[in-house]
Design a protein around this motif. Structure first.
Motif, mmCIF file in Angstrom:
data_model
loop_
_atom_site.group_PDB
_atom_site.id
_atom_site.type_symbol
_atom_site.label_atom_id
_atom_site.label_comp_id
_atom_site.label_asym_id
_atom_site.label_seq_id
_atom_site.Cartn_x
_atom_site.Cartn_y
_atom_site.Cartn_z
ATOM 1 N N VAL A 231 0.861 -1.186 0.000
ATOM 2 C CA VAL A 231 0.000 0.000 0.000
ATOM 3 C C VAL A 231 0.897 1.236 0.000
ATOM 4 O O VAL A 231 2.092 1.161 0.313
ATOM 5 C CB VAL A 231 -0.945 0.024 1.221
ATOM 6 C CG1 VAL A 231 -1.870 -1.179 1.201
ATOM 7 C CG2 VAL A 231 -0.160 0.077 2.530
ATOM 8 N N SER A 232 0.324 2.382 -0.329
ATOM 9 C CA SER A 232 1.114 3.613 -0.338
ATOM 10 C C SER A 232 1.395 4.063 1.086
ATOM 11 O O SER A 232 0.620 3.801 2.006
ATOM 12 C CB SER A 232 0.372 4.714 -1.102
ATOM 13 O OG SER A 232 -0.759 5.163 -0.369
ATOM 14 N N ASP B 190 1.204 7.061 2.114
ATOM 15 C CA ASP B 190 0.150 8.012 2.494
ATOM 16 C C ASP B 190 -1.082 7.286 3.016
ATOM 17 O O ASP B 190 -1.659 7.669 4.037
ATOM 18 C CB ASP B 190 -0.221 8.881 1.286
ATOM 19 C CG ASP B 190 -1.357 9.844 1.611
ATOM 20 O OD1 ASP B 190 -1.150 10.757 2.441
ATOM 21 O OD2 ASP B 190 -2.457 9.674 1.045
ATOM 22 N N TYR B 191 -1.470 6.211 2.325
ATOM 23 C CA TYR B 191 -2.643 5.454 2.754
ATOM 24 C C TYR B 191 -2.395 4.837 4.123
ATOM 25 O O TYR B 191 -3.248 4.912 5.018
ATOM 26 C CB TYR B 191 -2.973 4.358 1.745
ATOM 27 C CG TYR B 191 -4.138 3.482 2.158
ATOM 28 C CD1 TYR B 191 -5.450 3.861 1.888
ATOM 29 C CD2 TYR B 191 -3.922 2.284 2.845
ATOM 30 C CE1 TYR B 191 -6.516 3.072 2.282
ATOM 31 C CE2 TYR B 191 -4.985 1.487 3.239
ATOM 32 C CZ TYR B 191 -6.279 1.887 2.947
ATOM 33 O OH TYR B 191 -7.330 1.112 3.350
ATOM 34 N N TYR B 192 -1.215 4.220 4.297
ATOM 35 C CA TYR B 192 -0.945 3.576 5.576
ATOM 36 C C TYR B 192 -0.889 4.599 6.710
ATOM 37 O O TYR B 192 -1.394 4.347 7.813
ATOM 38 C CB TYR B 192 0.370 2.786 5.553
ATOM 39 C CG TYR B 192 0.631 2.174 6.903
ATOM 40 C CD1 TYR B 192 -0.074 1.057 7.324
ATOM 41 C CD2 TYR B 192 1.522 2.778 7.805
ATOM 42 C CE1 TYR B 192 0.104 0.527 8.595
ATOM 43 C CE2 TYR B 192 1.706 2.260 9.070
ATOM 44 C CZ TYR B 192 0.996 1.136 9.462
ATOM 45 O OH TYR B 192 1.152 0.636 10.721
ATOM 46 N N ARG C 281 -2.520 7.410 6.932
ATOM 47 C CA ARG C 281 -3.901 7.785 7.266
ATOM 48 C C ARG C 281 -4.594 6.677 8.055
ATOM 49 O O ARG C 281 -5.386 6.941 8.966
ATOM 50 C CB ARG C 281 -4.677 8.107 5.986
ATOM 51 C CG ARG C 281 -4.282 9.441 5.352
ATOM 52 C CD ARG C 281 -5.158 9.835 4.174
ATOM 53 N NE ARG C 281 -4.852 9.062 2.989
ATOM 54 C CZ ARG C 281 -5.661 8.195 2.422
ATOM 55 N NH1 ARG C 281 -6.858 7.965 2.955
ATOM 56 N NH2 ARG C 281 -5.318 7.557 1.332
ATOM 57 N N LEU C 282 -4.281 5.444 7.715
ATOM 58 C CA LEU C 282 -4.872 4.310 8.419
ATOM 59 C C LEU C 282 -4.406 4.284 9.876
ATOM 60 O O LEU C 282 -5.206 4.113 10.804
ATOM 61 C CB LEU C 282 -4.479 3.016 7.712
ATOM 62 C CG LEU C 282 -5.237 1.731 8.059
ATOM 63 C CD1 LEU C 282 -6.701 1.852 7.688
ATOM 64 C CD2 LEU C 282 -4.596 0.546 7.334
ATOM 65 N N GLU D 146 -8.263 7.024 7.875
ATOM 66 C CA GLU D 146 -8.800 6.053 6.926
ATOM 67 C C GLU D 146 -9.393 4.919 7.756
ATOM 68 O O GLU D 146 -8.696 4.306 8.575
ATOM 69 C CB GLU D 146 -7.702 5.527 6.007
ATOM 70 C CG GLU D 146 -8.111 4.340 5.147
ATOM 71 C CD GLU D 146 -9.298 4.660 4.266
ATOM 72 O OE1 GLU D 146 -10.295 3.893 4.326
ATOM 73 O OE2 GLU D 146 -9.242 5.659 3.528
ATOM 74 N N PRO E 243 -10.434 -0.180 5.541
ATOM 75 C CA PRO E 243 -9.507 -1.001 4.750
ATOM 76 C C PRO E 243 -10.212 -2.237 4.209
ATOM 77 O O PRO E 243 -11.073 -2.824 4.876
ATOM 78 C CB PRO E 243 -8.424 -1.373 5.765
ATOM 79 C CG PRO E 243 -9.129 -1.340 7.081
ATOM 80 C CD PRO E 243 -10.119 -0.210 6.978
#
Length: 303
Positions: free
Chosen positions: A56-57, A59-61, A63-64, A69, A72
């Protein structure tokens, strides 16, 4: 202080907290990565390393992990679990956290079900009686002692001195002075208790029965604080425990922890030993003889 330590106990944040805690416990060497140059500011994997391993990116991680985020996909959850080397119980917990985050926290209707979880079915009470002399008791999801046979209560030396409404296994192992001596593996015992509460807090972070107990222990027990911050969720359902009982001496019982069908959150904990053994004789003593209590120990009062 207790509420500050519990801050972030909502769906998205609990998911992020669990990921962060698990990331800190995986070293680059564990997953075949070089340590890299320079000192690491925090232990474990960096965010970008985990993101790369999970596909995953960054940035995505990020935010998670920060709770921004909250939805998922199952494939992302599986990839994160693989990258973090999660065991079966931890994977199950991660899935539950992800589902909880996606729906915005625990459902409100759980409160009614939790209240029902404090009522013990008459059939279970008969079962406890029929298991004598094997010590056995029924506990709630937060390990309140809901019902017990004589040996099940006397095995936890000193617990019967506390008012019935205060009899909780987690409270006992952390706050009762006898518990540290009673359990041969006290550290392992407290880890298992905290793991059960931590697993529950991930999916029902605002449940009153849970928050009341956690706040009390965060205030009164540094050992609880230490373990609470580890985010362990692996409990123990069976095995052998060695006891150093002030009245019955030193002995080892096998035990099993089972969840009866149709009894929300309740568990039946039963200890066993083969008839004709010294351990079985101890069970007979605990079942039949009153415990001679020299001094009454009271639960520390809430402030």
């Amino acid at each position: 202080m207790a509420r500050e330590r519990r801050s972030g106990m909502n769906g998205g944040s609990e998911l992020g907290n669990f990921l962060r805690a698990r990331r800190a416990r995986v070293t680059p060497a564990d997953v075949g990565l070089p340590e890299g140059a320079g000192l690491r500011r925090t232990p474990g994997l960096r965010r970008e390393e985990l993101a790369t391993l999970a596909g995953v990116s960054i940035d995505y991680y990020t935010r998670l992990e920060r709770g921004r985020e909250t939805n998922p996909s199952p494939s992302v959850v599986a990839a994160l679990a693989s990258a973090l080397l999660l065991e079966e119980a931890e994977l199950l917990h991660l899935r539950e956290l992800a589902a909880c985050a996606a729906r915005g926290g625990a459902a409100a209707e759980r409160a009614t079900t939790v209240a029902l979880g404090q009522t013990v079915d008459p059939g279970l009470r008969l079962l406890l009686e029929g298991m004598r002399p094997c010590p056995a008791h029924i506990v709630s999801r937060t390990l309140d002692l809901l019902a017990t046979n004589p040996g099940g209560l006397r095995l936890m030396a000193g617990l019967e001195d506390w008012p019935e409404g205060q009899r909780n296994i987690v409270r006992y192992v952390f706050l009762h002075p006898t518990a540290r001596v009673l359990f041969d593996d006290w550290e392992n015992q407290i880890r298992g208790c905290v793991a059960r509460l931590r697993a529950l807090s991930g999916v029902e972070p605002d449940a009153p029965d849970l928050t009341h107990l956690v706040d009390e222990l965060l205030t009164k027990s540094p050992d609880f604080v230490r373990l609470w911050e580890r985010y362990d969720v692996r409990g123990h359902s069976h095995g052998t425990k060695t006891f150093h009982h002030p009245e019955a001496g030193t002995f080892a019982f096998g035990y099993h922890s089972l969840q009866p069908e149709g009894c929300f959150g309740q568990r039946l904990v039963a200890y066993h030993a083969a008839p004709g053994t010294p351990e079985y004789d101890v069970m007979l003593r605990l079942d039949r003889e009153p415990v001679l209590t020299k001094a009454v120990t009271r639960v520390p009062q809430h402030h």
